[in-house]
Design a protein around this motif. Sequence first.
Motif, PDB file in Angstrom:
ATOM      1  N   THR A 199       0.833  -1.207   0.000  1.00 32.49           N
ATOM      2  CA  THR A 199       0.000   0.000   0.000  1.00 32.49           C
ATOM      3  C   THR A 199       0.865   1.252   0.000  1.00 32.49           C
ATOM      4  N   LEU A 200       1.901   1.262   0.840  1.00 28.27           N
ATOM      5  CA  LEU A 200       2.811   2.408   0.892  1.00 28.27           C
ATOM      6  C   LEU A 200       3.421   2.682  -0.480  1.00 28.27           C
ATOM      7  N   ALA A 201       3.963   1.638  -1.101  1.00 26.94           N
ATOM      8  CA  ALA A 201       4.619   1.822  -2.399  1.00 26.94           C
ATOM      9  C   ALA A 201       3.631   2.295  -3.458  1.00 26.94           C
ATOM     10  N   LEU A 202       2.408   1.803  -3.378  1.00 25.80           N
ATOM     11  CA  LEU A 202       1.399   2.218  -4.356  1.00 25.80           C
ATOM     12  C   LEU A 202       1.009   3.674  -4.146  1.00 25.80           C
ATOM     13  N   TYR A 231      -8.637   0.491  -6.306  1.00 26.04           N
ATOM     14  CA  TYR A 231      -7.501   0.580  -7.240  1.00 26.04           C
ATOM     15  C   TYR A 231      -6.493  -0.512  -6.903  1.00 26.04           C
ATOM     16  N   ARG A 232      -6.204  -0.665  -5.593  1.00 22.40           N
ATOM     17  CA  ARG A 232      -5.204  -1.642  -5.163  1.00 22.40           C
ATOM     18  C   ARG A 232      -5.619  -3.059  -5.516  1.00 22.40           C
ATOM     19  N   ASP A 233      -6.880  -3.411  -5.244  1.00 23.78           N
ATOM     20  CA  ASP A 233      -7.324  -4.783  -5.487  1.00 23.78           C
ATOM     21  C   ASP A 233      -7.397  -5.113  -6.971  1.00 23.78           C
ATOM     22  N   SER A 234      -7.845  -4.153  -7.772  1.00 24.47           N
ATOM     23  CA  SER A 234      -7.921  -4.413  -9.215  1.00 24.47           C
ATOM     24  C   SER A 234      -6.522  -4.580  -9.792  1.00 24.47           C
ATOM     25  N   LEU A 235      -5.585  -3.746  -9.350  1.00 25.30           N
ATOM     26  CA  LEU A 235      -4.206  -3.867  -9.811  1.00 25.30           C
ATOM     27  C   LEU A 235      -3.595  -5.186  -9.341  1.00 25.30           C
ATOM     28  N   ALA A 236      -3.795  -5.524  -8.062  1.00 22.60           N
ATOM     29  CA  ALA A 236      -3.216  -6.752  -7.511  1.00 22.60           C
ATOM     30  C   ALA A 236      -3.686  -7.982  -8.277  1.00 22.60           C
ATOM     31  N   LEU A 237      -4.961  -8.017  -8.629  1.00 20.45           N
ATOM     32  CA  LEU A 237      -5.476  -9.159  -9.390  1.00 20.45           C
ATOM     33  C   LEU A 237      -4.832  -9.229 -10.777  1.00 20.45           C
ATOM     34  N   CYS A 238      -4.676  -8.091 -11.412  1.00 26.06           N
ATOM     35  CA  CYS A 238      -4.038  -8.067 -12.737  1.00 26.06           C
ATOM     36  C   CYS A 238      -2.586  -8.529 -12.653  1.00 26.06           C
ATOM     37  N   LEU A 239      -1.854  -8.051 -11.647  1.00 21.63           N
ATOM     38  CA  LEU A 239      -0.442  -8.402 -11.513  1.00 21.63           C
ATOM     39  C   LEU A 239      -0.264  -9.872 -11.162  1.00 21.63           C
ATOM     40  N   SER A 240      -1.097 -10.392 -10.266  1.00 17.97           N
ATOM     41  CA  SER A 240      -0.936 -11.780  -9.831  1.00 17.97           C
ATOM     42  C   SER A 240      -1.373 -12.784 -10.890  1.00 17.97           C
ATOM     43  N   ASN A 241      -2.095 -12.313 -11.896  1.00 20.42           N
ATOM     44  CA  ASN A 241      -2.549 -13.206 -12.960  1.00 20.42           C
ATOM     45  C   ASN A 241      -1.947 -12.827 -14.310  1.00 20.42           C
ATOM     46  N   ILE A 242      -0.761 -12.227 -14.272  1.00 19.95           N
ATOM     47  CA  ILE A 242      -0.156 -11.698 -15.489  1.00 19.95           C
ATOM     48  C   ILE A 242       0.038 -12.777 -16.546  1.00 19.95           C
ATOM     49  N   ILE A 243       0.356 -14.001 -16.115  1.00 21.03           N
ATOM     50  CA  ILE A 243       0.586 -15.081 -17.077  1.00 21.03           C
ATOM     51  C   ILE A 243      -0.711 -15.484 -17.773  1.00 21.03           C
ATOM     52  N   THR A 244      -1.842 -15.319 -17.084  1.00 16.25           N
ATOM     53  CA  THR A 244      -3.137 -15.659 -17.681  1.00 16.25           C
ATOM     54  C   THR A 244      -3.373 -14.862 -18.957  1.00 16.25           C
ATOM     55  N   LEU A 337       3.769  -2.132 -12.233  1.00 15.66           N
ATOM     56  CA  LEU A 337       4.473  -3.408 -12.049  1.00 15.66           C
ATOM     57  C   LEU A 337       5.887  -3.165 -11.549  1.00 15.66           C
ATOM     58  N   ALA A 338       6.633  -2.316 -12.267  1.00 19.69           N
ATOM     59  CA  ALA A 338       8.044  -2.110 -11.940  1.00 19.69           C
ATOM     60  C   ALA A 338       8.241  -1.154 -10.774  1.00 19.69           C
ATOM     61  N   GLY A 339       7.358  -0.170 -10.601  1.00 17.50           N
ATOM     62  CA  GLY A 339       7.562   0.858  -9.598  1.00 17.50           C
ATOM     63  C   GLY A 339       6.808   0.644  -8.317  1.00 17.50           C
ATOM     64  N   HIS A 340       5.981  -0.386  -8.280  1.00 20.44           N
ATOM     65  CA  HIS A 340       5.192  -0.610  -7.072  1.00 20.44           C
ATOM     66  C   HIS A 340       5.477  -1.974  -6.462  1.00 20.44           C
ATOM     67  N   GLU A 341       5.226  -3.021  -7.222  1.00 19.21           N
ATOM     68  CA  GLU A 341       5.355  -4.367  -6.658  1.00 19.21           C
ATOM     69  C   GLU A 341       6.794  -4.706  -6.287  1.00 19.21           C
ATOM     70  N   THR A 342       7.745  -4.389  -7.170  1.00 20.18           N
ATOM     71  CA  THR A 342       9.137  -4.752  -6.900  1.00 20.18           C
ATOM     72  C   THR A 342       9.700  -3.978  -5.711  1.00 20.18           C
ATOM     73  N   THR A 343       9.421  -2.677  -5.630  1.00 18.53           N
ATOM     74  CA  THR A 343       9.911  -1.880  -4.502  1.00 18.53           C
ATOM     75  C   THR A 343       9.255  -2.320  -3.204  1.00 18.53           C
ATOM     76  N   ALA A 344       7.954  -2.567  -3.238  1.00 19.95           N
ATOM     77  CA  ALA A 344       7.247  -3.027  -2.040  1.00 19.95           C
ATOM     78  C   ALA A 344       7.840  -4.337  -1.533  1.00 19.95           C
ATOM     79  N   ASN A 345       8.122  -5.270  -2.436  1.00 18.86           N
ATOM     80  CA  ASN A 345       8.719  -6.546  -2.040  1.00 18.86           C
ATOM     81  C   ASN A 345      10.076  -6.334  -1.383  1.00 18.86           C
ATOM     82  N   THR A 346      10.885  -5.445  -1.957  1.00 19.66           N
ATOM     83  CA  THR A 346      12.221  -5.202  -1.412  1.00 19.66           C
ATOM     84  C   THR A 346      12.138  -4.613  -0.009  1.00 19.66           C
ATOM     85  N   VAL A 347      11.248  -3.659   0.205  1.00 20.88           N
ATOM     86  CA  VAL A 347      11.082  -3.075   1.533  1.00 20.88           C
ATOM     87  C   VAL A 347      10.628  -4.142   2.528  1.00 20.88           C
TER      88      VAL A 347
END
Length: 566
Positions: A199-202, A231-244, A337-347
Amino acid sequence: MAILLFLGTPILAFVVWTTFSIFRNYQLAQRIGLPIVISPVSTLNPFWILLWRGFPAVLSLKHLPLGLGTWARCTSMGWAFQDKHKLHAEIGPLFTLVTPAANEVTVADPEAAHAVLARRKDYIKPAAMYEQLNVFGRNLNTVEGEEWQRHRRLTAPSFNEKTSSLVWEEARRQARDMASSWSRQGPQGTTEVVADTATLALHVLTCAGFGESYPFNQGVRKVAKGHAMTYRDSLALCLSNIITFAIIPKRYLSTSFFPQKLRKLGQAVQEFQQYMEEMLARERDSGANGTSETPNLMSALVRASDEDAHAKDSGQHSSKLGLTDEEIFGNIFAYNLAGHETTANTVAYALVLLAAHPQYQDWVREEIMQVQDTLAGDYNSNFPRLQRCLAVMYETLRLYGSIVFIPRAASLESQKLVNRKGDEFVLPPSTSVNLNVQALHTDPKTWGPDSLSWRPSRWFTGSNRRTPSEKETESQTFISVPKGSFIPWADGPRVCPGQKFAQVEFVAVIATLLGKYRVKPVLEAGQTEADGRKSLLEMVDDSAIFAITLQMNQPRKVALVWEALG
């Protein structure tokens, strides 16, 4: 008999085709001259992916004797995180995986990795692997050639010092609110570190990227007017199902006869598309009314889009000038994808690791105390002085970076590849090339015998101890590592343009948190402090690739308690 013949014919045909394809590709691999691993399946074979995901026990084939199961070690997604540098230590820094579909060269040699990333025209991004990132439109991550130059020219200027200053201020504000929320949990601690850092990174991204600032406990957590999802939930679903998206086009996901899970994904796609359209409309309105204040990523994209529209009105060829609305949406998704999920994971990983290594909290805090009087000040006077915070980021990315592989492919011509010993290899046209980031980041030749240990102090010259010294606070100089040996943001012309954005955000968050709080694990009955720290290390090591990034399997397994410093 007829039934057996009917069933047996396609099976026999498949076996014959597989055998012939492997033999043909094996001959090509021999000409390259690298060590060879033969696999009956390709890493991207959808049936193989479904098999090992549904029945992970099949990967136990890697234990077959005489090296017969080596292929099973390196054909599952994210295998490198578990294997580290082991396979390369056994068979070499470069090897060719021969599969029925194609040959794949895996690289864990710094010199060769640097060459691949530096020669963007010779080693291109494989379209098949990046196509799913085009779900909302083509973007900087997926285009090549002149089209990439256009996207880069129009988007890169947004990542500047003004943006960094804005990131610094917003990250500190969000971190203060997040820490306050955590400290109120008291001795039971919080298990929401991963969710809250996301949430912070987003929020940092929506502020610095799209000009929309929210309180930590609101904003993207709440359903906006006219929407059914946040916004967060719609984005999270899109990111977690990117391969779909590589299998099912987004326009079909809302089809009534599809399972509920896919229809929910279809709804998320529509919701996120609507959110982007609304942001674009607000930015255009503020620009037209002269109320747009701080330049941001969105305003830069809008200016690029307006160039395109103006060119069309003037009868010019617009494809080489601005961006279409669809390309704007594609780049917004890429930023998320690049500016939110990756930074959030690193933190999140860094906070858990700091809790597991309290001596490094003290080490980082000592530096923070030196700038405490000015920490509330601006980015320019603080960020350059917080080197230990940055070292924590580097060390976390080294061992727990979001991306464990960087895929490339030789162009339509044969390409030479030279390793650090000076040996030269010629790769046939279109050969897949996978840079094993995890192996490069854990190679003992580069990082020493404790390459698997999390030790942020290794990033400073003259620091060879396993524990940090609290007396070394002045004249810290970062070590110089061989090119190609540390590539969490890639390298060369296509290095991530948001690298500084991520660094500033990370340092601001860590400095804000550790300047006021101490973090430690919540102990279960009968646990010692050493047991608690061990549980944290087990939690971060129990990670796997979800969609395309590395994430903890059980991020809520151990709670963290945040104690305010006296």
